[in-house]
Scaffold this motif. Structure first.
Motif, PDB file in Angstrom:
ATOM      1  N   GLN A   1       0.837  -1.204   0.000  1.00 29.35           N
ATOM      2  CA  GLN A   1       0.000   0.000   0.000  1.00 29.35           C
ATOM      3  C   GLN A   1       0.870   1.253   0.000  1.00 29.35           C
ATOM      4  OE1 GLN A   1      -2.681  -0.389   3.364  1.00 29.35           O
ATOM      5  NE2 GLN A   1      -4.285  -1.205   2.020  1.00 29.35           N
ATOM      6  N   ALA A   2       0.300   2.329  -0.477  1.00 32.95           N
ATOM      7  CA  ALA A   2       1.009   3.603  -0.474  1.00 32.95           C
ATOM      8  C   ALA A   2       1.465   3.945   0.943  1.00 32.95           C
ATOM      9  CB  ALA A   2       0.106   4.704  -1.018  1.00 32.95           C
TER      10      ALA A   2
ATOM     11  N   LEU B   1       6.611   4.492  -0.188  1.00 39.46           N
ATOM     12  CA  LEU B   1       6.266   4.174  -1.574  1.00 39.46           C
ATOM     13  C   LEU B   1       4.953   4.843  -1.977  1.00 39.46           C
ATOM     14  CD1 LEU B   1       7.349   0.464  -1.539  1.00 39.46           C
ATOM     15  CD2 LEU B   1       8.208   2.180  -3.137  1.00 39.46           C
ATOM     16  N   ASN B   2       4.878   5.238  -3.231  1.00 37.58           N
ATOM     17  CA  ASN B   2       3.649   5.800  -3.772  1.00 37.58           C
ATOM     18  C   ASN B   2       3.335   5.117  -5.098  1.00 37.58           C
ATOM     19  OD1 ASN B   2       4.940   7.387  -6.003  1.00 37.58           O
ATOM     20  ND2 ASN B   2       5.915   8.427  -4.268  1.00 37.58           N
ATOM     21  N   PRO B   3       2.114   5.278  -5.595  1.00 38.76           N
ATOM     22  CA  PRO B   3       1.720   4.563  -6.821  1.00 38.76           C
ATOM     23  C   PRO B   3       2.640   4.843  -8.012  1.00 38.76           C
ATOM     24  CG  PRO B   3      -0.233   5.362  -5.706  1.00 38.76           C
ATOM     25  CD  PRO B   3       0.948   5.925  -4.966  1.00 38.76           C
TER      26      PRO B   3
ATOM     27  N   THR C   1      11.807  -7.665 -11.252  1.00 38.41           N
ATOM     28  CA  THR C   1      10.835  -8.026 -10.214  1.00 38.41           C
ATOM     29  C   THR C   1       9.769  -6.928 -10.149  1.00 38.41           C
ATOM     30  OG1 THR C   1      10.561  -8.685  -7.889  1.00 38.41           O
ATOM     31  CG2 THR C   1      12.182  -6.959  -8.338  1.00 38.41           C
ATOM     32  N   GLN C   2       8.516  -7.346 -10.085  1.00 36.39           N
ATOM     33  CA  GLN C   2       7.406  -6.391 -10.122  1.00 36.39           C
ATOM     34  C   GLN C   2       7.187  -5.769  -8.752  1.00 36.39           C
ATOM     35  OE1 GLN C   2       5.242  -5.448 -12.814  1.00 36.39           O
ATOM     36  NE2 GLN C   2       4.571  -3.910 -11.311  1.00 36.39           N
ATOM     37  N   VAL C   3       7.065  -4.458  -8.738  1.00 36.44           N
ATOM     38  CA  VAL C   3       6.670  -3.719  -7.540  1.00 36.44           C
ATOM     39  C   VAL C   3       5.379  -2.983  -7.865  1.00 36.44           C
ATOM     40  CG1 VAL C   3       7.259  -1.809  -5.996  1.00 36.44           C
ATOM     41  CG2 VAL C   3       9.015  -3.467  -6.661  1.00 36.44           C
ATOM     42  N   THR C   4       4.357  -3.246  -7.084  1.00 36.90           N
ATOM     43  CA  THR C   4       3.069  -2.593  -7.281  1.00 36.90           C
ATOM     44  C   THR C   4       2.661  -1.882  -5.997  1.00 36.90           C
ATOM     45  OG1 THR C   4       2.388  -4.292  -8.867  1.00 36.90           O
ATOM     46  CG2 THR C   4       0.656  -2.902  -7.930  1.00 36.90           C
ATOM     47  N   VAL C   5       2.384  -0.590  -6.110  1.00 35.37           N
ATOM     48  CA  VAL C   5       1.979   0.215  -4.960  1.00 35.37           C
ATOM     49  C   VAL C   5       0.542   0.653  -5.179  1.00 35.37           C
ATOM     50  CG1 VAL C   5       2.519   2.196  -3.508  1.00 35.37           C
ATOM     51  CG2 VAL C   5       4.352   1.010  -4.746  1.00 35.37           C
ATOM     52  N   SER C   6      -0.313   0.230  -4.294  1.00 35.28           N
ATOM     53  CA  SER C   6      -1.729   0.572  -4.412  1.00 35.28           C
ATOM     54  C   SER C   6      -2.038   1.844  -3.625  1.00 35.28           C
ATOM     55  CB  SER C   6      -2.595  -0.573  -3.909  1.00 35.28           C
ATOM     56  OG  SER C   6      -2.354  -0.797  -2.529  1.00 35.28           O
ATOM     57  N   SER C   7      -2.996   2.596  -4.129  1.00 36.13           N
ATOM     58  CA  SER C   7      -3.356   3.859  -3.473  1.00 36.13           C
ATOM     59  C   SER C   7      -4.444   3.666  -2.436  1.00 36.13           C
ATOM     60  CB  SER C   7      -3.814   4.875  -4.515  1.00 36.13           C
ATOM     61  OG  SER C   7      -4.899   4.358  -5.249  1.00 36.13           O
TER      62      SER C   7
END
Length: 125
Positions: free
Chosen positions: A13-14, A86-88, A119-125
């Motif tokens: 998460q953000a 981290l942010n989106p 490697t995938q990094v995904t940041v959700s808002s």
């Protein structure tokens, strides 16, 4: 040849944190800088951070300065990227790279350098 294996990506998460790892093997004595880059669909690969393999100097893109920290463990031949706040906009595939050849800019890696699989990094808002 140098082989690179990345790990540590995921969904966060953000405001959260992740730590990426990149383990190097093979002719590691030939490495000058280790770097992290990231890429999103439709955009060019962009520099994130780099560290001199022999230790000491570190470099960051303006977008991550103060939030990301690069470090290395010489005994393990591993480079880390600690990512905080981290942010989106940080969502991307992150690639580790090993630069060969002395005297090169730490921000300039080319396709002739060694690259990890990403490697995938995904940041959700």
């Amino acid at each position: 040849q140098v082989q690179l294996v990345e790990s540590g990506g995921g969904l966060v998460q953000a405001g959260g944190s992740l730590r990426l790892s990149c383990a190097a093997s093979g002719r590691t004595f030939s490495i000058y800088h280790m770097g992290w880059f990231r890429q999103t669909p439709g955009k060019e690969r962009e520099f994130v951070s780099a560290i001199k393999w022999s230790g000491g100097s570190t470099y960051y893109a303006d977008a991550v300065m103060g939030r990301f920290t690069i470090s290395r463990d010489g005994a393990k031949n591993t480079v880390y990227l600690q990512m905080n706040s981290l942010n989106p906009e940080d969502t991307a595939v992150y690639y580790c790279a090993a630069q060969r050849g002395l005297g090169r800019s730490p921000r300039l890696f080319t396709d002739s350098d060694y690259w990890g699989q990403g490697t995938q990094v995904t940041v959700s808002s």
